[in-house]
Motif scaffolding. Structure first.
Motif, mmCIF file in Angstrom:
data_model
loop_
_atom_site.group_PDB
_atom_site.id
_atom_site.type_symbol
_atom_site.label_atom_id
_atom_site.label_comp_id
_atom_site.label_asym_id
_atom_site.label_seq_id
_atom_site.Cartn_x
_atom_site.Cartn_y
_atom_site.Cartn_z
ATOM 1 N N LYS A 49 29.275 47.318 -1.675
ATOM 2 C CA LYS A 49 28.163 48.127 -1.218
ATOM 3 C C LYS A 49 28.697 49.517 -0.892
ATOM 4 C CE LYS A 49 25.722 44.203 0.870
ATOM 5 N NZ LYS A 49 25.259 43.610 2.153
ATOM 6 N N TYR A 50 27.983 50.543 -1.334
ATOM 7 C CA TYR A 50 28.440 51.922 -1.147
ATOM 8 C C TYR A 50 27.581 52.592 -0.082
ATOM 9 C CZ TYR A 50 30.817 50.754 -5.455
ATOM 10 O OH TYR A 50 31.603 50.126 -6.399
ATOM 11 N N GLN A 51 28.236 53.174 0.916
ATOM 12 C CA GLN A 51 27.512 53.761 2.034
ATOM 13 C C GLN A 51 28.301 54.919 2.617
ATOM 14 O OE1 GLN A 51 27.505 49.932 4.087
ATOM 15 N NE2 GLN A 51 28.846 50.784 5.667
ATOM 16 N N ASN A 52 27.625 55.727 3.413
ATOM 17 C CA ASN A 52 28.249 56.931 3.963
ATOM 18 C C ASN A 52 29.141 56.646 5.165
ATOM 19 O OD1 ASN A 52 27.175 58.887 2.154
ATOM 20 N ND2 ASN A 52 25.192 58.732 3.177
ATOM 21 N N ASN A 53 28.787 55.639 5.963
ATOM 22 C CA ASN A 53 29.522 55.374 7.198
ATOM 23 C C ASN A 53 30.279 54.058 7.135
ATOM 24 O OD1 ASN A 53 28.438 57.735 8.471
ATOM 25 N ND2 ASN A 53 26.518 56.608 8.804
ATOM 26 N N SER A 54 31.372 53.986 7.867
ATOM 27 C CA SER A 54 32.139 52.747 7.943
ATOM 28 C C SER A 54 31.330 51.683 8.688
ATOM 29 C CB SER A 54 33.457 52.987 8.681
ATOM 30 O OG SER A 54 34.250 53.936 8.003
ATOM 31 N N PRO A 55 31.438 50.423 8.279
ATOM 32 C CA PRO A 55 30.688 49.362 8.965
ATOM 33 C C PRO A 55 31.234 49.106 10.361
ATOM 34 C CG PRO A 55 32.165 48.429 7.323
ATOM 35 C CD PRO A 55 32.203 49.917 7.131
ATOM 36 N N ILE A 56 30.393 48.557 11.226
ATOM 37 C CA ILE A 56 30.767 48.241 12.602
ATOM 38 C C ILE A 56 30.997 46.734 12.717
ATOM 39 C CG2 ILE A 56 30.062 48.300 15.024
ATOM 40 C CD1 ILE A 56 28.302 50.702 14.322
ATOM 41 N N ILE A 57 32.120 46.355 13.310
ATOM 42 C CA ILE A 57 32.450 44.952 13.539
ATOM 43 C C ILE A 57 31.993 44.548 14.933
ATOM 44 C CG2 ILE A 57 34.318 43.261 13.734
ATOM 45 C CD1 ILE A 57 33.906 44.168 10.895
ATOM 46 N N PHE A 58 31.260 43.421 14.999
ATOM 47 C CA PHE A 58 30.783 42.896 16.277
ATOM 48 C C PHE A 58 31.462 41.560 16.573
ATOM 49 C CE2 PHE A 58 27.316 45.492 14.602
ATOM 50 C CZ PHE A 58 27.044 46.322 15.689
ATOM 51 N N ALA A 59 31.570 41.231 17.838
ATOM 52 C CA ALA A 59 32.199 39.975 18.241
ATOM 53 C C ALA A 59 31.439 38.770 17.683
ATOM 54 C CB ALA A 59 32.280 39.895 19.756
ATOM 55 N N ARG A 117 34.806 39.557 6.682
ATOM 56 C CA ARG A 117 35.496 39.749 5.407
ATOM 57 C C ARG A 117 34.713 40.703 4.515
ATOM 58 N NH1 ARG A 117 35.419 34.892 3.768
ATOM 59 N NH2 ARG A 117 37.432 34.242 4.602
ATOM 60 N N GLU A 118 33.396 40.515 4.476
ATOM 61 C CA GLU A 118 32.562 41.393 3.650
ATOM 62 C C GLU A 118 32.591 42.827 4.154
ATOM 63 O OE1 GLU A 118 29.329 43.706 2.243
ATOM 64 O OE2 GLU A 118 29.444 42.975 4.322
ATOM 65 N N LYS A 119 32.597 43.020 5.455
ATOM 66 C CA LYS A 119 32.611 44.379 6.007
ATOM 67 C C LYS A 119 33.945 45.070 5.749
ATOM 68 C CE LYS A 119 29.110 43.862 9.622
ATOM 69 N NZ LYS A 119 28.826 43.858 11.082
ATOM 70 N N HIS A 120 35.030 44.319 5.765
ATOM 71 C CA HIS A 120 36.341 44.913 5.515
ATOM 72 C C HIS A 120 36.576 45.214 4.038
ATOM 73 C CE1 HIS A 120 37.526 43.724 9.638
ATOM 74 N NE2 HIS A 120 38.488 44.625 9.494
ATOM 75 N N PHE A 121 36.255 44.266 3.187
ATOM 76 C CA PHE A 121 36.604 44.388 1.776
ATOM 77 C C PHE A 121 35.441 44.780 0.870
ATOM 78 C CE2 PHE A 121 39.584 41.019 3.364
ATOM 79 C CZ PHE A 121 40.738 41.788 3.310
ATOM 80 N N GLY A 122 34.229 44.722 1.379
ATOM 81 C CA GLY A 122 33.058 44.897 0.526
ATOM 82 C C GLY A 122 32.288 46.178 0.729
ATOM 83 N N ARG A 123 32.840 47.143 1.462
ATOM 84 C CA ARG A 123 32.151 48.410 1.705
ATOM 85 C C ARG A 123 33.068 49.566 1.296
ATOM 86 N NH1 ARG A 123 28.174 47.278 5.691
ATOM 87 N NH2 ARG A 123 27.785 45.030 5.565
ATOM 88 N N LYS A 124 32.489 50.540 0.599
ATOM 89 C CA LYS A 124 33.254 51.732 0.228
ATOM 90 C C LYS A 124 32.371 52.963 0.336
ATOM 91 C CE LYS A 124 36.618 51.837 -2.488
ATOM 92 N NZ LYS A 124 37.596 51.934 -3.599
ATOM 93 N N SER A 125 33.009 54.112 0.367
ATOM 94 C CA SER A 125 32.292 55.383 0.443
ATOM 95 C C SER A 125 31.375 55.548 -0.767
ATOM 96 C CB SER A 125 33.294 56.533 0.506
ATOM 97 O OG SER A 125 32.665 57.769 0.219
ATOM 98 N N ILE A 126 30.290 56.256 -0.569
ATOM 99 C CA ILE A 126 29.300 56.479 -1.627
ATOM 100 C C ILE A 126 29.916 57.200 -2.827
ATOM 101 C CG2 ILE A 126 28.445 58.742 -0.883
ATOM 102 C CD1 ILE A 126 26.179 55.778 -1.723
ATOM 103 N N SER A 127 31.009 57.910 -2.621
ATOM 104 C CA SER A 127 31.639 58.663 -3.707
ATOM 105 C C SER A 127 32.253 57.749 -4.768
ATOM 106 C CB SER A 127 32.710 59.606 -3.151
ATOM 107 O OG SER A 127 33.720 58.882 -2.496
ATOM 108 N N TRP A 128 32.435 56.461 -4.445
ATOM 109 C CA TRP A 128 32.993 55.510 -5.407
ATOM 110 C C TRP A 128 31.919 54.756 -6.182
ATOM 111 C CZ3 TRP A 128 38.221 55.212 -6.205
ATOM 112 C CH2 TRP A 128 39.046 55.796 -5.235
#
Length: 222
Positions: free
Chosen positions: A145-155, A163-174
């Motif tokens: 998923k491509y987005q402008n902001n880094s995802p937030i991890i919650f307890a 795992r999805e938030k760490h490995f599955g998000r990248k900047s919109i430029s990609w």
């Protein structure tokens, strides 16, 4: 084949091919083993793929996430994140576009296949995703998923969500890369299920000797 000099690399029923979820891996074909052989050619001829750590990928912002202050102070949570992220192996691929039956992206060939001196491997994504064994310790298949902001991890996030938030998000430029990732428990070489490998595409500038090595190395496959 139209002549005796032609080589049939792929013999797959048309109906199966049209229904496949195809993903492409563009390969530079640069790295050399101690004996002078091309590492990438050896890997594919031995029916393997290499899952890298996130620290070795080309984007220094891989796995960029934000934590709440109270989570950062929790040692148990930090240990869980380290186990999830630092030990994992990542295998990145380029998803085929609608009605695309070969890897036609000029930018991908230029950036990731050494300006056409490398090659591209086509995989059946469904076969890869359904394979789990001691030598193929796959834990997830993630469409980026491509987005402008880094995802937030919650307890409260589950392991799968983290795992999805760490490995599955990248900047919109990609976004142009249409990336899909296989995530493994560990990094390193993984044995490919034979049915998963459906085609090899040679770059325009790939040396003839390198092409012949791959054709010879995969000559026992259909």
């Amino acid at each position: 084949t139209s002549s005796k000099s032609s080589v049939t690399i792929l013999q797959i029923p048309l109906e199966r091919y049209c229904s496949m979820r195809i993903a492409y891996k563009f390969i530079q074909n640069i790295a050399v083993n101690n004996n002078g052989s091309k590492r990438d050619i050896q890997t594919i001829c031995e029916r393997q793929l290499y899952a890298a750590t996130y620290r070795s990928l080309n984007d220094p912002f891989e796995c960029s996430v934000r934590y709440r202050d109270d989570l950062a102070k929790n040692k148990a949570f930090e240990t869980k994140i380290n186990s999830l992220v630092f030990n994992a192996g990542i295998f990145s691929m380029f998803k085929s576009l609608p009605n695309e039956h070969f890897p036609s992206s000029e930018t991908m060939w230029t950036y990731y296949a050494n300006s056409h001196s490398g090659f591209c491997v086509a995989y059946d994504l469904d076969v890869l995703e359904s394979t789990k064994s001691s030598s193929f310790d796959l834990v997830d298949c993630i469409d980026i998923k491509y987005q402008n902001n880094s995802p937030i991890i919650f307890a409260s996030d589950s392991t799968d969500i983290m795992r999805e938030k760490h490995f599955g998000r990248k900047s919109i430029s990609w976004k142009r890369e249409c990336e899909v990732r296989l995530i493994f428990q560990t990094s390193g070489l993984k044995k490919i299920p034979q049915d998963a490998l459906i085609g090899i595409y040679f770059g325009l500038n790939m040396p003839l000797e390198d092409r012949q090595q791959i054709i010879s190395g995969l000559s026992d496959m259909n």
